[in-house]
Design a protein around this motif. Structure first.
Motif, PDB file in Angstrom:
ATOM      1  N   LEU A   3       0.826  -1.195   0.000  1.00 27.28           N
ATOM      2  CA  LEU A   3       0.000   0.000   0.000  1.00 27.28           C
ATOM      3  C   LEU A   3       0.859   1.243   0.000  1.00 27.28           C
ATOM      4  O   LEU A   3       1.846   1.319   0.733  1.00 27.28           O
ATOM      5  N   GLN A   4       0.458   2.232  -0.785  1.00 28.27           N
ATOM      6  CA  GLN A   4       1.170   3.500  -0.882  1.00 28.27           C
ATOM      7  C   GLN A   4       0.168   4.621  -0.703  1.00 28.27           C
ATOM      8  O   GLN A   4      -0.695   4.826  -1.553  1.00 28.27           O
ATOM      9  N   ALA A   5       0.299   5.345   0.397  1.00 31.04           N
ATOM     10  CA  ALA A   5      -0.629   6.441   0.698  1.00 31.04           C
ATOM     11  C   ALA A   5      -0.001   7.782   0.337  1.00 31.04           C
ATOM     12  O   ALA A   5       1.213   7.959   0.433  1.00 31.04           O
ATOM     13  N   SER A  20      -5.073   9.443  -1.066  1.00 31.50           N
ATOM     14  CA  SER A  20      -5.108   8.316  -1.981  1.00 31.50           C
ATOM     15  C   SER A  20      -4.288   7.170  -1.413  1.00 31.50           C
ATOM     16  O   SER A  20      -3.285   7.394  -0.739  1.00 31.50           O
ATOM     17  N   CYS A  21      -4.724   5.971  -1.721  1.00 32.38           N
ATOM     18  CA  CYS A  21      -3.995   4.767  -1.305  1.00 32.38           C
ATOM     19  C   CYS A  21      -4.006   3.804  -2.481  1.00 32.38           C
ATOM     20  O   CYS A  21      -5.063   3.277  -2.836  1.00 32.38           O
ATOM     21  N   THR A  22      -2.852   3.606  -3.073  1.00 27.87           N
ATOM     22  CA  THR A  22      -2.743   2.701  -4.214  1.00 27.87           C
ATOM     23  C   THR A  22      -2.218   1.353  -3.739  1.00 27.87           C
ATOM     24  O   THR A  22      -1.212   1.288  -3.026  1.00 27.87           O
ATOM     25  N   ALA A  23      -2.914   0.318  -4.144  1.00 20.69           N
ATOM     26  CA  ALA A  23      -2.592  -1.026  -3.692  1.00 20.69           C
ATOM     27  C   ALA A  23      -2.036  -1.848  -4.838  1.00 20.69           C
ATOM     28  O   ALA A  23      -2.469  -1.712  -5.989  1.00 20.69           O
ATOM     29  N   SER A  24      -1.098  -2.693  -4.529  1.00 19.45           N
ATOM     30  CA  SER A  24      -0.588  -3.645  -5.510  1.00 19.45           C
ATOM     31  C   SER A  24      -0.702  -5.040  -4.916  1.00 19.45           C
ATOM     32  O   SER A  24      -0.604  -5.217  -3.705  1.00 19.45           O
TER      33      SER A  24
END
Length: 122
Positions: A3-5, A20-24
């Motif tokens: 997770l990258q916030a 925003s929170c991008t998930a991989s």
């Protein structure tokens, strides 16, 4: 799940921010949550959303002001914060739970992103 916030910053009371929170990784069955933390205190639940159903839950302190949403194509969860108050000042974290139900329980979230600082000035 990684997770990258992002999206924190300084805003005046009454203003707005969108985190925003991008998930991989394998996110399709996860529940995503936003928590916040102030110095000396535990993580406090803010909002949660199911990737699959879109079901949302909120802490009473943010109902009507904050909105959690998701963009499945971008694997990103957002927290739109309106009518911000100084007491909303905190480090905000996104987290992922592999459980099936949308939950506010911090212990049910296994993966955490780095925090992003939100400061609301009076």
């Amino acid at each position: 799940v990684q997770l990258q916030a992002s999206g924190g910053g300084l805003v005046q009371a009454g203003g707005s921010l969108r985190l925003s929170c991008t998930a991989s990784g394998r996110t399709f069955r996860y529940v995503m949550g936003w928590f916040r933390q102030t110095p000396g205190k535990d993580h406090e639940f803010v909002a949660g959303i199911s990737w699959t159903t879109g079901n949302t839950i909120y802490d009473d302190s943010v109902k009507g002001r904050f909105t959690i949403s998701r963009d499945n194509e971008k694997n990103t969860v957002y927290l739109t914060m309106n009518s911000l108050k100084p007491e909303d000042t905190a480090v905000y974290y996104c987290a992922a739970s592999s459980g099936w139900r949308t939950t506010s329980e911090v212990n049910e979230y296994e993966d955490w992103g780095q925090g992003t600082l939100v400061t609301v000035s009076s």
